[in-house]
Enzyme design. Structure first.
Site: not given
Ligand code: RB5
Length: 145
Positions: A8, A65, A67, A98, A134
């Site tokens: 964004d 974005c 964050t 993992h 895993h």
């Protein structure tokens, strides 16, 4: 390896740096935008990239974005997507080993372009460990899609 990438307005500048890095390193890219600093909803870009990964048009997705959080929340709503919100090298490697994460999310207002490119590099070049524990845990995630 083919990569879908998107951002964004909060991740736009960082996306341009990561796109340059990916091209210089020979990756095949589909860029889903955005293409400017003009405000837009991260949701739409997250879904475009997540759908490209889910539909196997690409091998992996990268989203940015402000964050990285909105992108990761939205992308993880799509079946088959394991989006990892990462801002350090240890997590970049660990989430491939993992979690077999298939989408990488970063925040353009949190990290600089050098660390973002280093994270991208290690995330793209680390294979899933395929260790039994895993595989079992990732299968439990897949069962909740
Ligand atoms: C946009 O201002 C910002 O909310 C967005 O880029 C992102 O950080 C959301 O999680």
């Amino acid at each position: 390896m083919k990569i879908a990438i998107g951002a964004d307005h909060g991740g736009y500048e960082l996306k341009q740096k990561v796109v340059k890095f990916l091209k210089e390193n020979g990756y095949d890219i589909i860029d889903y935008g955005t293409d400017s600093n003009e405000s837009c909803d991260y949701n739409d870009v997250a879904l475009d990239v997540a759908h490209a990964v889910r539909d196997q048009k690409v091998d992996r997705g990268i989203l940015m974005c402000g964050t990285g959080i909105g992108m990761s929340i939205q992308a993880n709503k799509v079946d088959g997507i394991r989006a990892a919100h990462v801002h350090d090298l240890f997590s970049a490697k660990a989430t491939r080993l993992h979690n077999d994460s298939n989408v990488l999310c970063m925040g353009g207002r949190i990290i600089g372009d050098e660390i973002a490119c280093a994270i991208t590099d290690i995330w793209l070049s680390t294979e899933f460990s395929n260790e039994e524990r895993h595989v079992r845990r990732v299968n439990k995630i897949k069962q909740t899609d």
